[in-house]
Motif scaffolding. Structure first.
Motif, PDB file in Angstrom:
ATOM      1  N   SER A  91     -71.646   6.475 -28.755  1.00  0.00           N
ATOM      2  CA  SER A  91     -71.724   7.756 -27.890  1.00  0.00           C
ATOM      3  C   SER A  91     -73.253   8.096 -27.370  1.00  0.00           C
ATOM      4  CB  SER A  91     -71.402   8.913 -28.417  1.00  0.00           C
ATOM      5  OG  SER A  91     -69.758   8.879 -28.805  1.00  0.00           O
ATOM      6  N   SER A  92     -73.161   8.888 -26.036  1.00  0.00           N
ATOM      7  CA  SER A  92     -74.600   9.295 -25.612  1.00  0.00           C
ATOM      8  C   SER A  92     -74.363  10.652 -24.846  1.00  0.00           C
ATOM      9  CB  SER A  92     -75.087   7.957 -24.725  1.00  0.00           C
ATOM     10  OG  SER A  92     -74.370   7.996 -23.360  1.00  0.00           O
ATOM     11  N   ASN A  93     -75.437  11.091 -24.675  1.00  0.00           N
ATOM     12  CA  ASN A  93     -75.489  12.403 -23.974  1.00  0.00           C
ATOM     13  C   ASN A  93     -74.269  13.599 -24.555  1.00  0.00           C
ATOM     14  OD1 ASN A  93     -77.368  11.427 -22.245  1.00  0.00           O
ATOM     15  ND2 ASN A  93     -76.237  10.510 -21.076  1.00  0.00           N
ATOM     16  N   ILE A  94     -74.364  13.466 -25.843  1.00  0.00           N
ATOM     17  CA  ILE A  94     -73.396  14.509 -26.398  1.00  0.00           C
ATOM     18  C   ILE A  94     -73.965  15.996 -26.365  1.00  0.00           C
ATOM     19  CG2 ILE A  94     -72.334  15.245 -28.626  1.00  0.00           C
ATOM     20  CD1 ILE A  94     -72.251  12.320 -29.439  1.00  0.00           C
ATOM     21  N   HIS A  95     -73.232  16.729 -26.045  1.00  0.00           N
ATOM     22  CA  HIS A  95     -73.917  18.151 -25.972  1.00  0.00           C
ATOM     23  C   HIS A  95     -72.555  19.141 -26.451  1.00  0.00           C
ATOM     24  CE1 HIS A  95     -76.364  21.629 -25.193  1.00  0.00           C
ATOM     25  NE2 HIS A  95     -75.302  21.806 -24.245  1.00  0.00           N
ATOM     26  N   THR A  96     -72.790  20.316 -27.246  1.00  0.00           N
ATOM     27  CA  THR A  96     -71.830  20.997 -27.520  1.00  0.00           C
ATOM     28  C   THR A  96     -72.435  22.373 -27.342  1.00  0.00           C
ATOM     29  OG1 THR A  96     -70.988  19.688 -29.100  1.00  0.00           O
ATOM     30  CG2 THR A  96     -70.329  21.808 -29.277  1.00  0.00           C
ATOM     31  N   GLU A  97     -71.721  23.464 -26.866  1.00  0.00           N
ATOM     32  CA  GLU A  97     -72.065  24.700 -26.756  1.00  0.00           C
ATOM     33  C   GLU A  97     -71.146  25.632 -27.479  1.00  0.00           C
ATOM     34  OE1 GLU A  97     -72.734  25.969 -22.849  1.00  0.00           O
ATOM     35  OE2 GLU A  97     -73.898  24.068 -22.297  1.00  0.00           O
ATOM     36  N   MET A  98     -71.558  26.677 -28.043  1.00  0.00           N
ATOM     37  CA  MET A  98     -70.484  27.716 -28.559  1.00  0.00           C
ATOM     38  C   MET A  98     -70.457  28.968 -27.704  1.00  0.00           C
ATOM     39  SD  MET A  98     -71.696  29.538 -32.281  1.00  0.00           S
ATOM     40  CE  MET A  98     -72.461  28.277 -32.962  1.00  0.00           C
ATOM     41  N   GLU A  99     -69.154  29.453 -27.764  1.00  0.00           N
ATOM     42  CA  GLU A  99     -68.856  30.723 -27.105  1.00  0.00           C
ATOM     43  C   GLU A  99     -68.311  31.824 -27.912  1.00  0.00           C
ATOM     44  OE1 GLU A  99     -66.355  29.178 -24.171  1.00  0.00           O
ATOM     45  OE2 GLU A  99     -68.228  28.692 -22.703  1.00  0.00           O
ATOM     46  N   GLU A 100     -68.589  33.044 -27.816  1.00  0.00           N
ATOM     47  CA  GLU A 100     -67.904  33.980 -28.538  1.00  0.00           C
ATOM     48  C   GLU A 100     -67.673  33.806 -30.131  1.00  0.00           C
ATOM     49  OE1 GLU A 100     -64.077  35.544 -26.784  1.00  0.00           O
ATOM     50  OE2 GLU A 100     -64.628  34.388 -25.103  1.00  0.00           O
ATOM     51  N   PRO A 101     -68.852  33.658 -30.864  1.00  0.00           N
ATOM     52  CA  PRO A 101     -68.956  33.331 -32.155  1.00  0.00           C
ATOM     53  C   PRO A 101     -68.785  34.815 -33.008  1.00  0.00           C
ATOM     54  CG  PRO A 101     -71.411  33.491 -31.390  1.00  0.00           C
ATOM     55  CD  PRO A 101     -70.251  33.539 -30.070  1.00  0.00           C
ATOM     56  N   LYS A 102     -67.899  34.842 -33.842  1.00  0.00           N
ATOM     57  CA  LYS A 102     -67.830  35.885 -34.982  1.00  0.00           C
ATOM     58  C   LYS A 102     -67.976  35.487 -36.422  1.00  0.00           C
ATOM     59  CE  LYS A 102     -64.639  39.374 -36.469  1.00  0.00           C
ATOM     60  NZ  LYS A 102     -65.565  39.806 -37.447  1.00  0.00           N
ATOM     61  N   ILE A 103     -69.156  36.081 -36.904  1.00  0.00           N
ATOM     62  CA  ILE A 103     -69.669  35.579 -38.049  1.00  0.00           C
ATOM     63  C   ILE A 103     -69.243  36.529 -39.148  1.00  0.00           C
ATOM     64  CG2 ILE A 103     -71.402  34.596 -39.483  1.00  0.00           C
ATOM     65  CD1 ILE A 103     -72.729  34.362 -36.538  1.00  0.00           C
ATOM     66  N   THR A 104     -68.753  36.206 -40.303  1.00  0.00           N
ATOM     67  CA  THR A 104     -68.554  37.206 -41.327  1.00  0.00           C
ATOM     68  C   THR A 104     -69.196  36.390 -42.765  1.00  0.00           C
ATOM     69  OG1 THR A 104     -66.392  37.620 -40.697  1.00  0.00           O
ATOM     70  CG2 THR A 104     -66.740  38.226 -42.823  1.00  0.00           C
ATOM     71  N   VAL A 105     -69.919  37.165 -43.400  1.00  0.00           N
ATOM     72  CA  VAL A 105     -70.511  36.887 -44.568  1.00  0.00           C
ATOM     73  C   VAL A 105     -70.099  37.535 -45.756  1.00  0.00           C
ATOM     74  CG1 VAL A 105     -72.845  36.403 -45.945  1.00  0.00           C
ATOM     75  CG2 VAL A 105     -72.620  36.328 -43.265  1.00  0.00           C
ATOM     76  N   ARG A 106     -69.707  37.121 -46.950  1.00  0.00           N
ATOM     77  CA  ARG A 106     -68.987  37.739 -48.004  1.00  0.00           C
ATOM     78  C   ARG A 106     -69.797  37.096 -49.025  1.00  0.00           C
ATOM     79  NH1 ARG A 106     -67.940  40.875 -44.899  1.00  0.00           N
ATOM     80  NH2 ARG A 106     -65.762  41.704 -44.506  1.00  0.00           N
ATOM     81  N   GLY A 107     -71.061  37.469 -49.537  1.00  0.00           N
ATOM     82  CA  GLY A 107     -71.814  37.215 -50.811  1.00  0.00           C
ATOM     83  C   GLY A 107     -72.337  35.777 -50.356  1.00  0.00           C
ATOM     84  N   ASN A 108     -71.951  34.665 -51.047  1.00  0.00           N
ATOM     85  CA  ASN A 108     -72.246  33.315 -50.935  1.00  0.00           C
ATOM     86  C   ASN A 108     -71.256  32.384 -50.148  1.00  0.00           C
ATOM     87  OD1 ASN A 108     -70.524  33.021 -52.903  1.00  0.00           O
ATOM     88  ND2 ASN A 108     -71.691  31.423 -54.068  1.00  0.00           N
ATOM     89  N   VAL A 109     -70.440  33.246 -49.472  1.00  0.00           N
ATOM     90  CA  VAL A 109     -69.382  32.505 -48.641  1.00  0.00           C
ATOM     91  C   VAL A 109     -69.265  33.127 -47.358  1.00  0.00           C
ATOM     92  CG1 VAL A 109     -66.970  31.956 -48.341  1.00  0.00           C
ATOM     93  CG2 VAL A 109     -67.960  31.859 -50.482  1.00  0.00           C
ATOM     94  N   ALA A 110     -69.200  32.200 -46.281  1.00  0.00           N
ATOM     95  CA  ALA A 110     -69.310  32.969 -44.802  1.00  0.00           C
ATOM     96  C   ALA A 110     -68.413  32.066 -43.926  1.00  0.00           C
ATOM     97  CB  ALA A 110     -70.722  32.880 -44.189  1.00  0.00           C
ATOM     98  N   TRP A 111     -68.066  32.645 -42.882  1.00  0.00           N
ATOM     99  CA  TRP A 111     -67.184  31.777 -41.959  1.00  0.00           C
ATOM    100  C   TRP A 111     -67.363  32.261 -40.535  1.00  0.00           C
ATOM    101  CZ3 TRP A 111     -65.153  34.928 -45.501  1.00  0.00           C
ATOM    102  CH2 TRP A 111     -64.412  36.024 -45.046  1.00  0.00           C
ATOM    103  N   ILE A 112     -67.537  31.499 -39.951  1.00  0.00           N
ATOM    104  CA  ILE A 112     -67.667  31.592 -38.222  1.00  0.00           C
ATOM    105  C   ILE A 112     -66.508  30.915 -37.504  1.00  0.00           C
ATOM    106  CG2 ILE A 112     -69.028  29.361 -38.005  1.00  0.00           C
ATOM    107  CD1 ILE A 112     -70.657  30.654 -35.990  1.00  0.00           C
ATOM    108  N   THR A 113     -66.039  31.986 -36.681  1.00  0.00           N
ATOM    109  CA  THR A 113     -65.090  31.552 -35.735  1.00  0.00           C
ATOM    110  C   THR A 113     -65.567  31.390 -34.332  1.00  0.00           C
ATOM    111  OG1 THR A 113     -64.022  33.755 -35.411  1.00  0.00           O
ATOM    112  CG2 THR A 113     -63.095  32.248 -37.104  1.00  0.00           C
ATOM    113  N   TYR A 114     -65.083  30.504 -33.371  1.00  0.00           N
ATOM    114  CA  TYR A 114     -65.894  30.403 -32.217  1.00  0.00           C
ATOM    115  C   TYR A 114     -65.204  29.560 -31.296  1.00  0.00           C
ATOM    116  CZ  TYR A 114     -67.435  25.871 -34.274  1.00  0.00           C
ATOM    117  OH  TYR A 114     -67.542  24.779 -34.789  1.00  0.00           O
ATOM    118  N   TYR A 115     -65.201  29.434 -29.878  1.00  0.00           N
ATOM    119  CA  TYR A 115     -64.773  28.693 -28.963  1.00  0.00           C
ATOM    120  C   TYR A 115     -65.976  27.498 -28.689  1.00  0.00           C
ATOM    121  CZ  TYR A 115     -61.122  31.772 -28.148  1.00  0.00           C
ATOM    122  OH  TYR A 115     -60.044  32.691 -28.444  1.00  0.00           O
ATOM    123  N   TRP A 116     -65.631  26.388 -28.510  1.00  0.00           N
ATOM    124  CA  TRP A 116     -66.672  25.505 -28.270  1.00  0.00           C
ATOM    125  C   TRP A 116     -66.360  24.621 -26.820  1.00  0.00           C
ATOM    126  CZ3 TRP A 116     -62.707  23.060 -31.085  1.00  0.00           C
ATOM    127  CH2 TRP A 116     -62.332  21.855 -30.425  1.00  0.00           C
TER     128      TRP A 116
END
Length: 154
Positions: A91-116
């Protein structure tokens, strides 16, 4: 209507204030949330630059994944890194963008939900896609590592 004695009311207020203080002191700082987002962006940057070795530094050894078109759960860092290497090499010219991220952190575990949304060229054919994702991270030795990814095309 029954009136509470003053000392009962004072204890209630004191407990309420202490509970609120304890809750806010244990909430994850914005810097941890930003670290999760920055880690994911750095993963994408490594892919965009074709740096598979750098990408691998962000992937936990116990990584699992449900990809956009996967019919099975992919298990293991090796499988993930090899899949990214194969994609980047074709592949070439790969580009990814994130939209509307929601990040939750609980101690040493975290999750992020988003649109790409992403685009590029694979095997000489242009591509673009949009989707939604959840990534789970664990913090080990002071570093956030991606341990699971789930991606769905829109």
């Amino acid at each position: 209507m029954r009136v509470f004695p003053k000392f009962v009311m004072a204890i209630f207020i004191l407990v309420s204030c202490n509970s609120k203080k304890e809750y806010t002191e244990h909430m994850p700082p914005a810097t941890e949330q930003e670290a999760i987002k920055s880690t994911l962006v750095a993963m994408w940057d490594a892919i965009e630059k074709g740096d598979v070795e750098r990408y691998a530094t962000f992937v936990h050894p116990d990584f699992t994944q449900f990809g956009e078109l996967d019919t099975i759960l992919k298990i293991g860092k090796e499988m993930e890194v090899q899949g990214v290497a194969d994609w980047v090499n074709n592949s070439s010219n790969i580009h990814t963008e994130m939209e509307e991220p929601k990040i939750t952190v609980r101690g040493n575990v975290a999750w992020i939900t988003y649109y790409w949304k992403d685009h590029g060229t694979t095997d000489g054919v242009p591509f673009s896609s949009r989707g939604k994702s959840t990534r789970i991270f664990v913090k080990e030795n002071g570093k956030w590592l991606c341990i699971h990814g789930h991606y769905t095309l829109l």
